[in-house]
Design an enzyme around this catalytic site. Structure first.
Site, mmCIF file in Angstrom:
data_model
loop_
_atom_site.group_PDB
_atom_site.id
_atom_site.type_symbol
_atom_site.label_atom_id
_atom_site.label_comp_id
_atom_site.label_asym_id
_atom_site.label_seq_id
_atom_site.Cartn_x
_atom_site.Cartn_y
_atom_site.Cartn_z
ATOM 1 N N ASP A 175 77.593 -72.863 -9.523
ATOM 2 C CA ASP A 175 77.608 -72.151 -8.378
ATOM 3 C C ASP A 175 76.586 -70.845 -8.162
ATOM 4 O O ASP A 175 76.617 -70.107 -7.234
ATOM 5 C CB ASP A 175 78.900 -71.582 -8.068
ATOM 6 C CG ASP A 175 79.399 -70.612 -9.127
ATOM 7 O OD1 ASP A 175 78.619 -70.168 -9.864
ATOM 8 O OD2 ASP A 175 80.527 -69.928 -9.119
ATOM 9 N N MET A 176 75.685 -71.041 -9.115
ATOM 10 C CA MET A 176 74.614 -69.983 -9.027
ATOM 11 C C MET A 176 74.949 -68.440 -9.553
ATOM 12 O O MET A 176 73.965 -67.482 -9.640
ATOM 13 C CB MET A 176 73.883 -69.985 -7.702
ATOM 14 C CG MET A 176 73.295 -71.172 -7.188
ATOM 15 S SD MET A 176 71.980 -71.779 -8.457
ATOM 16 C CE MET A 176 70.372 -70.992 -8.359
ATOM 17 N N GLU A 177 76.086 -68.532 -10.267
ATOM 18 C CA GLU A 177 76.287 -67.272 -10.943
ATOM 19 C C GLU A 177 75.531 -67.038 -12.017
ATOM 20 O O GLU A 177 75.173 -68.091 -12.655
ATOM 21 C CB GLU A 177 77.884 -67.124 -11.241
ATOM 22 C CG GLU A 177 78.954 -66.910 -10.352
ATOM 23 C CD GLU A 177 80.232 -66.812 -10.514
ATOM 24 O OE1 GLU A 177 80.565 -66.990 -11.967
ATOM 25 O OE2 GLU A 177 81.016 -66.413 -9.774
ATOM 26 N N GLN A 195 64.577 -48.764 2.287
ATOM 27 C CA GLN A 195 65.579 -48.186 3.103
ATOM 28 C C GLN A 195 66.180 -47.101 2.287
ATOM 29 O O GLN A 195 67.024 -47.015 1.531
ATOM 30 C CB GLN A 195 66.710 -49.373 3.161
ATOM 31 C CG GLN A 195 66.344 -50.568 3.853
ATOM 32 C CD GLN A 195 67.290 -51.733 3.569
ATOM 33 O OE1 GLN A 195 68.551 -51.515 3.615
ATOM 34 N NE2 GLN A 195 66.637 -52.885 3.054
ATOM 35 N N LYS A 201 48.962 -44.480 13.228
ATOM 36 C CA LYS A 201 49.498 -45.490 13.956
ATOM 37 C C LYS A 201 50.617 -44.938 15.106
ATOM 38 O O LYS A 201 51.344 -44.375 14.856
ATOM 39 C CB LYS A 201 50.548 -46.541 13.130
ATOM 40 C CG LYS A 201 49.744 -47.876 12.483
ATOM 41 C CD LYS A 201 50.588 -48.461 11.804
ATOM 42 C CE LYS A 201 51.463 -47.855 10.729
ATOM 43 N NZ LYS A 201 52.229 -48.834 9.990
ATOM 44 N N ASP A 230 53.417 -56.086 2.483
ATOM 45 C CA ASP A 230 54.358 -57.145 2.693
ATOM 46 C C ASP A 230 53.994 -58.222 3.523
ATOM 47 O O ASP A 230 53.429 -59.205 2.917
ATOM 48 C CB ASP A 230 56.101 -56.713 3.054
ATOM 49 C CG ASP A 230 56.922 -57.439 3.049
ATOM 50 O OD1 ASP A 230 56.849 -58.658 2.968
ATOM 51 O OD2 ASP A 230 58.128 -56.822 3.108
#
Ligand code: R5P
Length: 311
Positions: free
Chosen positions: A34-36, A94, A191, A221
């Protein structure tokens, strides 16, 4: 001392280990169906000074979770000290609330790394210096500037018409540090979007006409900031535009955008593993930070000064 290599950037972890004359400790990091994430450190770490190398780059959530699970395994294995080495610290953008009811994910990630059991953090060109204060454990923030200035001097050997450019007001301190090392002029791109829906106006503060311009930034990015800056500099009469950017996130159509841009060369570090598209791009190169990271790890382990690396 032991090095544990996460899966986000195995070539860098191996290069750092090689610089130190070590091999990464044997460990299994694999997935349940399950990708754990399942981790088993296959060497004794009791009483060891352990460095876990893991960039929280794409896929950021998986790589972050892997880092946390590895730290937990080391803590439960009685490691004496655990240093989370994040050549690229994701979620750093963030770092404040730009609007009501938004998260400060950089602080959340700092809390998660601390709660998992890290005793200290080593990273490179943090997006904002104040993120250091999000941790109540020691954090060493390295700079790619010495690696960049060495390469710039070799590439533009003998040129004295160099202007270092910050692509936005927020990056001035970083660009000024490189300009100082090169004894070069500094320019800043301001800018501005005058009205919503109207394209950005790039006001260039400083002299770029007939100059070789070097853009300095921490992250590329989408490549939007970089390519718009390169176009604005060329339109203002720059002879050539180069960019030295620490973290090549290069998501979405970034590589295509950069290869089609007037950029002479974009140089990124290997804090994030290069994709095949990045390796094939004619105007993108990677510089290694393995030696810098290895030296910092060695100094942390020996309890000697890390800051003096940048004197
Ligand atoms: C912004 O503050 C950063 O320093 C970079 O300029 C920004 O993250 C680059 O993003 P993009 O390549 O998507 O324009």
């Amino acid at each position: 001392m032991k090095i544990i290599a996460g899966n986000s950037n195995l070539p860098l972890a191996e290069a750092i280990s090689a610089e130190m004359g070590l091999s990464p400790a044997k460990s299994t990091i694999r997935r349940f169906s399950d990708m754990e994430i399942f981790v088993e450190i296959q060497e004794n770490v009791r009483g060891e000074d352990v460095f876990v190398i893991q960039s929280t780059s794409y896929p950021a959530n998986d790589n972050l979770m892997e880092l946390l699970v590895v730290i937990d395994a080391l803590r439960r294995g009685s490691a004496r000290r655990i240093t989370a080495v994040l050549p690229y610290f994701g979620y750093a953008r963030q770092d404040r609330k730009p609007a009501p009811r938004t998260p400060i994910s950089a602080k959340l990630v700092a809390n998660m790394i601390t709660a998992a059991g890290a005793d200290r953090v080593l990273t490179l060109d943090l997006h904002a210096g104040q993120i250091q204060g999000f941790f109540d454990i020691p954090l060493d923030n390295l700079y790619a500037a010495p690696v960049f200035t060495r390469d710039i001097k070799a590439r533009l050997h003998g040129e004295n018409n160099i202007t270092v450019v910050s692509p936005d007001v927020g990056g001035v301190v970083r660009a000024r540090a490189v300009a100082k090392r090169l004894d070069a002029d500094l320019a800043i791109i301001d800018k501005r979007r005058e009205r919503a829906g109207v394209s950005e106006v790039m006001n260039i503060i400083g002299d770029v006409e007939n100059r070789r311009c070097i853009l300095i930034d921490d992250i590329v990015d989408s490549g939007g900031t970089l390519c718009n800056a390169a176009v604005a500099l060329k339109e203002a009469g720059a002879l050539e535009v180069y960019a030295y950017i620490t973290h090549g996130v290069l998501s979405g159509g970034a590589v295509a955008r950069i290869t089609a841009s007037p950029l002479q060369m974009l140089v990124v570090t290997d804090s994030i593993q290069a994709t095949e598209a990045v390796k094939k791009a004619h105007n993108i190169e990677q510089l290694t930070i393995a030696q810098l990271m290895a030296e910092a790890i060695q100094r942390i382990s020996n309890e000697t000064s890390v800051s003096s690396l940048f004197d």
